[in-house]
Design an enzyme around this catalytic site. Structure first.
Site, mmCIF file in Angstrom:
data_model
loop_
_atom_site.group_PDB
_atom_site.id
_atom_site.type_symbol
_atom_site.label_atom_id
_atom_site.label_comp_id
_atom_site.label_asym_id
_atom_site.label_seq_id
_atom_site.Cartn_x
_atom_site.Cartn_y
_atom_site.Cartn_z
ATOM 1 N N GLY A 179 -19.692 -6.649 10.055
ATOM 2 C CA GLY A 179 -20.369 -7.633 11.144
ATOM 3 C C GLY A 179 -20.497 -8.805 10.599
ATOM 4 O O GLY A 179 -21.566 -9.566 10.932
ATOM 5 N N GLN B 25 -24.822 -12.650 13.851
ATOM 6 C CA GLN B 25 -26.125 -13.562 13.535
ATOM 7 C C GLN B 25 -26.735 -13.162 12.046
ATOM 8 O O GLN B 25 -27.059 -14.111 11.186
ATOM 9 C CB GLN B 25 -27.089 -13.011 14.274
ATOM 10 C CG GLN B 25 -27.156 -13.472 15.615
ATOM 11 C CD GLN B 25 -28.941 -13.393 16.154
ATOM 12 O OE1 GLN B 25 -29.530 -14.381 15.989
ATOM 13 N NE2 GLN B 25 -29.177 -11.887 16.658
ATOM 14 N N ILE B 26 -27.039 -11.972 11.687
ATOM 15 C CA ILE B 26 -27.134 -11.528 10.510
ATOM 16 C C ILE B 26 -26.447 -12.073 9.361
ATOM 17 O O ILE B 26 -26.971 -12.534 8.252
ATOM 18 C CB ILE B 26 -27.594 -10.062 10.367
ATOM 19 C CG1 ILE B 26 -28.753 -9.734 11.384
ATOM 20 C CG2 ILE B 26 -28.164 -9.601 8.834
ATOM 21 C CD1 ILE B 26 -29.162 -8.254 11.491
ATOM 22 N N GLY B 27 -25.361 -11.875 9.627
ATOM 23 C CA GLY B 27 -24.256 -12.267 8.787
ATOM 24 C C GLY B 27 -24.238 -13.641 8.159
ATOM 25 O O GLY B 27 -24.158 -14.028 6.926
ATOM 26 N N ARG C 15 -27.337 -2.169 22.234
ATOM 27 C CA ARG C 15 -27.556 -1.497 23.504
ATOM 28 C C ARG C 15 -27.336 -2.437 24.666
ATOM 29 O O ARG C 15 -27.637 -3.385 24.901
ATOM 30 C CB ARG C 15 -29.093 -1.093 23.462
ATOM 31 C CG ARG C 15 -29.593 0.012 24.808
ATOM 32 C CD ARG C 15 -30.980 0.369 24.587
ATOM 33 N NE ARG C 15 -31.338 1.068 23.805
ATOM 34 C CZ ARG C 15 -31.575 2.243 23.546
ATOM 35 N NH1 ARG C 15 -31.574 2.743 24.948
ATOM 36 N NH2 ARG C 15 -31.985 2.967 22.767
ATOM 37 N N VAL D 52 -27.957 -1.325 8.208
ATOM 38 C CA VAL D 52 -28.888 -2.252 8.898
ATOM 39 C C VAL D 52 -28.643 -2.087 10.401
ATOM 40 O O VAL D 52 -29.443 -2.075 11.414
ATOM 41 C CB VAL D 52 -28.551 -3.863 8.511
ATOM 42 C CG1 VAL D 52 -29.321 -4.766 9.419
ATOM 43 C CG2 VAL D 52 -28.770 -4.116 7.039
ATOM 44 N N ASP E 62 -39.627 -4.145 8.506
ATOM 45 C CA ASP E 62 -40.992 -3.657 8.979
ATOM 46 C C ASP E 62 -42.012 -3.703 8.011
ATOM 47 O O ASP E 62 -43.199 -3.867 8.278
ATOM 48 C CB ASP E 62 -40.618 -2.360 9.483
ATOM 49 C CG ASP E 62 -39.803 -2.101 10.546
ATOM 50 O OD1 ASP E 62 -39.641 -2.657 11.586
ATOM 51 O OD2 ASP E 62 -38.479 -1.244 10.270
ATOM 52 N N HIS F 173 -36.815 3.339 11.987
ATOM 53 C CA HIS F 173 -36.873 1.910 12.374
ATOM 54 C C HIS F 173 -36.655 1.795 13.823
ATOM 55 O O HIS F 173 -35.703 1.264 14.448
ATOM 56 C CB HIS F 173 -35.752 0.931 11.693
ATOM 57 C CG HIS F 173 -35.580 -0.294 12.208
ATOM 58 N ND1 HIS F 173 -36.500 -1.494 12.149
ATOM 59 C CD2 HIS F 173 -34.606 -0.977 13.173
ATOM 60 C CE1 HIS F 173 -36.031 -2.581 12.713
ATOM 61 N NE2 HIS F 173 -34.985 -2.190 13.346
HETATM 62 P P1 NAI Z 1 -24.307 -9.634 16.284
HETATM 63 O O1 NAI Z 1 -24.037 -9.117 17.544
HETATM 64 O O2 NAI Z 1 -24.736 -11.066 16.274
HETATM 65 O O3 NAI Z 1 -23.408 -9.296 15.047
HETATM 66 C C1 NAI Z 1 -22.828 -7.922 15.014
HETATM 67 C C2 NAI Z 1 -21.395 -8.266 14.511
HETATM 68 O O4 NAI Z 1 -20.723 -7.033 14.324
HETATM 69 C C3 NAI Z 1 -20.420 -9.145 15.772
HETATM 70 O O5 NAI Z 1 -20.010 -9.983 14.949
HETATM 71 C C4 NAI Z 1 -19.425 -7.826 15.877
HETATM 72 O O6 NAI Z 1 -18.251 -8.500 16.019
HETATM 73 C C5 NAI Z 1 -19.524 -7.052 14.663
HETATM 74 N N1 NAI Z 1 -18.800 -5.767 14.953
HETATM 75 C C6 NAI Z 1 -18.903 -4.860 15.740
HETATM 76 N N2 NAI Z 1 -18.352 -3.620 15.466
HETATM 77 C C7 NAI Z 1 -18.030 -3.653 14.391
HETATM 78 C C8 NAI Z 1 -17.119 -2.930 13.621
HETATM 79 N N3 NAI Z 1 -16.753 -1.563 14.095
HETATM 80 N N4 NAI Z 1 -16.679 -3.278 12.389
HETATM 81 C C9 NAI Z 1 -17.299 -4.644 11.980
HETATM 82 N N5 NAI Z 1 -17.950 -5.521 12.537
HETATM 83 C C10 NAI Z 1 -18.120 -5.087 13.933
HETATM 84 O O7 NAI Z 1 -25.781 -8.698 15.651
HETATM 85 P P2 NAI Z 1 -26.949 -9.276 14.600
HETATM 86 O O8 NAI Z 1 -27.850 -9.958 15.290
HETATM 87 O O9 NAI Z 1 -26.122 -9.686 13.640
HETATM 88 O O10 NAI Z 1 -27.505 -7.805 14.220
HETATM 89 C C11 NAI Z 1 -26.648 -6.725 13.826
HETATM 90 C C12 NAI Z 1 -27.307 -5.135 13.676
HETATM 91 O O11 NAI Z 1 -28.481 -5.310 13.011
HETATM 92 C C13 NAI Z 1 -27.641 -5.103 15.079
HETATM 93 O O12 NAI Z 1 -27.335 -3.566 15.494
HETATM 94 C C14 NAI Z 1 -29.315 -5.069 15.319
HETATM 95 O O13 NAI Z 1 -29.914 -4.292 16.361
HETATM 96 C C15 NAI Z 1 -29.506 -4.669 13.680
HETATM 97 N N6 NAI Z 1 -30.785 -4.971 13.413
HETATM 98 C C16 NAI Z 1 -31.423 -4.175 12.516
HETATM 99 C C17 NAI Z 1 -32.727 -4.697 11.846
HETATM 100 C C18 NAI Z 1 -33.279 -3.349 11.243
HETATM 101 O O14 NAI Z 1 -34.562 -3.917 10.655
HETATM 102 N N7 NAI Z 1 -32.821 -2.605 10.733
HETATM 103 C C19 NAI Z 1 -33.356 -6.031 12.209
HETATM 104 C C20 NAI Z 1 -32.360 -6.724 13.145
HETATM 105 C C21 NAI Z 1 -31.141 -6.485 13.475
#
Ligand code: NAI
Length: 328
Positions: free
Chosen positions: A11, A15-17, A92, A129, A159, A187
């Protein structure tokens, strides 16, 4: 100088990346003397955006960044990986039930587990994550039978950091004065941010705040902080999530500070009555690249209820993915 290690990130164009990759490449995760090779995985339609991120990474001229590899094939991105940060996940969507969400993510974390099993370094440290992080970690782990189950962890560190910062704000003390908070469980909104062992300047935290604030305000503020960020920012926490991922991996690899612990989502060994095998937030100490659950903490009836409720939610998630054939 040390030889480079391989860090896989999925991913990576998200955003996180966009925050995470720069912190890893600058040495925040593994130390200012550890060169890294980034191995970035994205889905095919995001590869062009990923190329843009790679251009920026190169433009930073980070001395520790030895190389960058990009791919839409997990067998390429995970090859010989020493660290794997699984960030990419299926969000989701409106109207999705928990079972649908778990199933959709199974379609990602099962093949990722299989690819890690096939090609990653035998000592790979995996942090999940992408949400639902604990159960996604379980799916990846169960599909990587040749790796040690303990190599698969889930992130509750955001958290944990939120729990510290909320307590610091309430007591008017610096973050650095606070030790030994714990995030137990999932989480999710059932997590239990536990202050019963926490200290502020070496004194018990619960003697410095009102019980009512702790039980009826603090716990839900920490557990619902993600939603509050979305409400304020219009998108979910990204820089803070990346920072927490850096903290999790750094402490696991390089060790926790003397006398302190951190929270990690790890496979339960049955400690504290948590059903064995669940990926559950525990207080841990790390040294020599290994983590160990902090043992012997007293558990009050209040804590017991909260710890059991979040375990129950994780058991239900496991039952769902079992029905889908994603885990044993
Ligand atoms: P985002 O939607 O901006 O980025 C996710 C990326 O993953 C996208 O670029 C997408 O193309 C890619 N992706 C989707 N399927 C994939 C696959 N099969 N292989 C490789 N890449 C793939 O989301 P964001 O904001 O970066 O968040 C990512 C995840 O982290 C979300 O699931 C979010 O809920 C989770 N998260 C977890 C937290 C925690 O505390 N554990 C805190 C904040 C976010």
């Amino acid at each position: 100088t040390k030889p480079p290690v391989r860090v896989a990130v999925t991913g990576a164009a998200g955003q996180i990346g966009y925050s995470l990759l720069f912190r890893i490449a600058s040495g925040d995760m593994l130390g200012k003397d550890q060169p890294v090779i980034l191995q970035l995985l994205e889905i095919t339609p995001a590869l062009k955006a990923l190329q843009g991120v790679v251009m920026e990474l190169r433009d930073c001229a980070f001395p520790l960044l030895s190389d960058v590899v990009t791919s839409d094939d997990p067998m390429v991105a995970f090859r010989d990986a020493d660290y794997a940060l699984l960030v990419g996940a299926m969000p989701r969507k409106a109207g999705m039930e928990r079972g649908d969400l778990l199933g959709a993510n199974g379609g990602i974390f099962k093949p990722h587990g299989e690819a890690l099993n096939a090609v990653a370094s035998r000592g790979v440290k995996v942090l999940v994550v992408g949400n639902p992080a604990n159960t996604n970690a379980l799916i990846a782990q169960q599909n990587a039978p040749d790796l040690n189950p303990k190599q698969f962890t889930a992130m509750v560190r955001l958290d944990h950091n939120r729990a510290i910062s909320q307590l610091a704000e309430k007591t008017g003390q610096p973050v650095s004065s606070i030790q030994n908070v714990t995030i137990w469980g999932n989480h999710s909104s059932t997590q239990y941010p536990d202050l019963s062992q926490a200290t502020v300047n070496g004194q018990p935290a619960l003697e410095q705040v009102e019980r009512d604030w702790y039980e009826n305000s603090y716990i839900s503020t920490v557990a619902k902080r993600g939603a509050a960020i979305i409400e304020a920012r219009g998108s979910s926490s990204a820089a803070s999530a990346a920072s927490a991922a850096i903290d999790h991996m750094r402490d696991w690899a390089l060790g926790t500070p003397e006398g302190q612990w951190v929270s990690m989502g790890i496979p339960s060994d049955g400690s504290y009555g948590v059903p064995e095998g669940l990926i559950y937030g525990f207080p841990v100490r790390c040294s020599g690249g290994q983590y160990e659950i902090v043992q012997g903490l007293e558990v009050s009836d209040f804590s017991r209820g909260k710890m059991d409720a979040t375990a129950q939610e994780l058991t239900e998630e496991r039952d769902e993915v079992r029905k889908l054939g994603l885990v044993r």
